[in-house]
Design a protein around this motif. Sequence first.
Motif, PDB file in Angstrom:
ATOM      1  N   VAL A   1      -9.150  -3.953   2.252  1.00 53.80           N
ATOM      2  CA  VAL A   1      -8.900  -4.372   3.631  1.00 53.80           C
ATOM      3  C   VAL A   1      -7.480  -4.905   3.682  1.00 53.80           C
ATOM      4  N   PHE A   2      -6.648  -4.236   4.467  1.00 55.78           N
ATOM      5  CA  PHE A   2      -5.213  -4.525   4.503  1.00 55.78           C
ATOM      6  C   PHE A   2      -4.814  -4.770   5.956  1.00 55.78           C
ATOM      7  N   THR A   3      -4.195  -5.919   6.233  1.00 52.78           N
ATOM      8  CA  THR A   3      -3.787  -6.266   7.594  1.00 52.78           C
ATOM      9  C   THR A   3      -2.273  -6.166   7.724  1.00 52.78           C
ATOM     10  N   PRO A   4      -1.785  -5.199   8.509  1.00 49.71           N
ATOM     11  CA  PRO A   4      -0.338  -5.055   8.690  1.00 49.71           C
ATOM     12  C   PRO A   4       0.250  -6.267   9.423  1.00 49.71           C
ATOM     13  N   GLN A   5       1.486  -6.599   9.100  1.00 48.25           N
ATOM     14  CA  GLN A   5       2.161  -7.697   9.791  1.00 48.25           C
ATOM     15  C   GLN A   5       2.730  -7.243  11.128  1.00 48.25           C
ATOM     16  N   TYR A   6       3.091  -5.960  11.235  1.00 48.06           N
ATOM     17  CA  TYR A   6       3.723  -5.444  12.453  1.00 48.06           C
ATOM     18  C   TYR A   6       3.032  -4.158  12.887  1.00 48.06           C
ATOM     19  N   ALA A   7       2.926  -3.969  14.197  1.00 47.43           N
ATOM     20  CA  ALA A   7       2.220  -2.802  14.735  1.00 47.43           C
ATOM     21  C   ALA A   7       2.972  -1.497  14.484  1.00 47.43           C
ATOM     22  N   ASP A   8       4.293  -1.560  14.293  1.00 45.13           N
ATOM     23  CA  ASP A   8       5.054  -0.321  14.100  1.00 45.13           C
ATOM     24  C   ASP A   8       5.291  -0.008  12.620  1.00 45.13           C
ATOM     25  N   SER A   9       4.610  -0.720  11.744  1.00 43.24           N
ATOM     26  CA  SER A   9       4.770  -0.479  10.305  1.00 43.24           C
ATOM     27  C   SER A   9       4.106   0.822   9.878  1.00 43.24           C
ATOM     28  N   GLN A  10       4.529   1.296   8.717  1.00 44.38           N
ATOM     29  CA  GLN A  10       3.890   2.431   8.048  1.00 44.38           C
ATOM     30  C   GLN A  10       3.209   1.886   6.794  1.00 44.38           C
ATOM     31  N   LEU A  11       2.012   2.357   6.502  1.00 40.99           N
ATOM     32  CA  LEU A  11       1.328   1.989   5.264  1.00 40.99           C
ATOM     33  C   LEU A  11       1.401   3.175   4.312  1.00 40.99           C
TER      34      LEU A  11
ATOM     35  N   ILE B   1       0.899   8.529   3.984  1.00 34.40           N
ATOM     36  CA  ILE B   1       1.490   7.573   4.913  1.00 34.40           C
ATOM     37  C   ILE B   1       0.563   7.438   6.118  1.00 34.40           C
ATOM     38  N   HIS B   2       0.188   6.201   6.430  1.00 34.32           N
ATOM     39  CA  HIS B   2      -0.698   5.912   7.560  1.00 34.32           C
ATOM     40  C   HIS B   2       0.049   5.007   8.533  1.00 34.32           C
ATOM     41  N   ALA B   3       0.059   5.384   9.801  1.00 31.96           N
ATOM     42  CA  ALA B   3       0.688   4.567  10.834  1.00 31.96           C
ATOM     43  C   ALA B   3      -0.411   3.930  11.679  1.00 31.96           C
ATOM     44  N   PRO B   4      -0.768   2.682  11.404  1.00 31.38           N
ATOM     45  CA  PRO B   4      -1.910   2.088  12.108  1.00 31.38           C
ATOM     46  C   PRO B   4      -1.657   1.832  13.596  1.00 31.38           C
ATOM     47  N   GLY B   5      -0.408   1.539  13.977  1.00 29.67           N
ATOM     48  CA  GLY B   5      -0.106   1.288  15.381  1.00 29.67           C
ATOM     49  C   GLY B   5      -0.687  -0.010  15.907  1.00 29.67           C
ATOM     50  N   THR B   6      -1.091  -0.899  15.008  1.00 33.00           N
ATOM     51  CA  THR B   6      -1.742  -2.151  15.387  1.00 33.00           C
ATOM     52  C   THR B   6      -1.611  -3.144  14.235  1.00 33.00           C
ATOM     53  N   THR B   7      -1.871  -4.409  14.535  1.00 29.81           N
ATOM     54  CA  THR B   7      -1.921  -5.411  13.458  1.00 29.81           C
ATOM     55  C   THR B   7      -3.367  -5.735  13.084  1.00 29.81           C
ATOM     56  N   ASN B   8      -4.302  -4.916  13.542  1.00 28.58           N
ATOM     57  CA  ASN B   8      -5.702  -5.090  13.150  1.00 28.58           C
ATOM     58  C   ASN B   8      -5.883  -4.671  11.695  1.00 28.58           C
ATOM     59  N   ALA B   9      -6.836  -5.298  11.027  1.00 31.96           N
ATOM     60  CA  ALA B   9      -7.132  -4.967   9.629  1.00 31.96           C
ATOM     61  C   ALA B   9      -7.502  -3.492   9.489  1.00 31.96           C
ATOM     62  N   GLN B  10      -7.000  -2.857   8.438  1.00 37.58           N
ATOM     63  CA  GLN B  10      -7.281  -1.459   8.128  1.00 37.58           C
ATOM     64  C   GLN B  10      -8.172  -1.415   6.881  1.00 37.58           C
TER      65      GLN B  10
ATOM     66  N   VAL C   1      -1.175  -0.197  -1.841  1.00 33.88           N
ATOM     67  CA  VAL C   1      -0.911  -0.093  -0.410  1.00 33.88           C
ATOM     68  C   VAL C   1       0.348  -0.900  -0.145  1.00 33.88           C
ATOM     69  N   SER C   2       1.340  -0.264   0.457  1.00 31.60           N
ATOM     70  CA  SER C   2       2.606  -0.921   0.761  1.00 31.60           C
ATOM     71  C   SER C   2       2.851  -0.828   2.260  1.00 31.60           C
ATOM     72  N   GLU C   3       3.156  -1.974   2.866  1.00 34.41           N
ATOM     73  CA  GLU C   3       3.558  -1.965   4.275  1.00 34.41           C
ATOM     74  C   GLU C   3       5.073  -1.888   4.320  1.00 34.41           C
ATOM     75  N   ILE C   4       5.559  -0.883   5.019  1.00 32.55           N
ATOM     76  CA  ILE C   4       6.991  -0.632   5.125  1.00 32.55           C
ATOM     77  C   ILE C   4       7.375  -0.745   6.588  1.00 32.55           C
ATOM     78  N   SER C   5       8.491  -1.434   6.867  1.00 30.56           N
ATOM     79  CA  SER C   5       8.901  -1.637   8.252  1.00 30.56           C
ATOM     80  C   SER C   5       9.070  -0.303   8.973  1.00 30.56           C
ATOM     81  N   GLY C   6       8.691  -0.292  10.236  1.00 35.70           N
ATOM     82  CA  GLY C   6       8.671   0.947  11.005  1.00 35.70           C
ATOM     83  C   GLY C   6      10.035   1.490  11.378  1.00 35.70           C
ATOM     84  N   ASP C   7      10.994   0.591  11.673  1.00 35.11           N
ATOM     85  CA  ASP C   7      12.297   1.063  12.107  1.00 35.11           C
ATOM     86  C   ASP C   7      12.987   1.839  10.997  1.00 35.11           C
ATOM     87  N   HIS C   8      13.443   3.021  11.321  1.00 34.80           N
ATOM     88  CA  HIS C   8      14.205   3.868  10.391  1.00 34.80           C
ATOM     89  C   HIS C   8      13.413   4.216   9.137  1.00 34.80           C
ATOM     90  N   PHE C   9      12.099   4.287   9.248  1.00 34.03           N
ATOM     91  CA  PHE C   9      11.307   4.609   8.074  1.00 34.03           C
ATOM     92  C   PHE C   9      11.687   5.971   7.528  1.00 34.03           C
TER      93      PHE C   9
END
Length: 178
Positions: free
Chosen positions: A47-57, A135-144, A167-175
């Motif tokens: 169970v992984f919770t992204p910090q930002y909605a535009d992140s890539q996992l 690469i998974h783009a959750p589009g939310t900060t809800n737990a995945q 599982v690595s959360e990578i910032s969405g901008d300029h991914f």
Amino acid sequence: GGENKMALTKVTKHIVFGSTLLQHYGMDLSDFSTSSSSLSQWGSDIVFTPQYADSQLEICVTGSVFTSDTYTGTRYGDLSIRVNGTDEYHQQGVIGGGRTQSAQRHWHNPRHQQHNGRQQFHTQNMGTGIFMNHIHAPGTTNAQTIEIMAKTDGGFTIQCKDGFVTVSEISGDHFNKT
């Protein structure tokens, strides 16, 4: 006089073009066997919770898959990365293929009066290394909820061993840009 005075240096923020690693998580997968033709879970939920909605996992799975079964015809084992109950990445035929070989080899060597000498051979304990990257783009900060799944097409058993998931959360901008 004579004191050394050091000038203050202004610290500036530099913008780095690219992505930033925000979180990184790793987990061992316990060894697992299946002969089911339905997907069964290898290991436990991540169970992984992204910090930002535009992140890539980035989800990375390594390990080994073995079979010691002999079979005729064609058999396969598959692996999947499932996120929130949906198979997002499915790798077919990670192990298997044509039938396993089991036979006797015959030869004739008249020089030494060897007629119909035999050498038995049997192929088993076949294995392969596993590397899956998604690469998974959750589009939310809800737990995945991330699950690693395995199945066969029935008729033989696979053993999934030495599994590890990161599982690595990578910032969405300029991914994925440099």
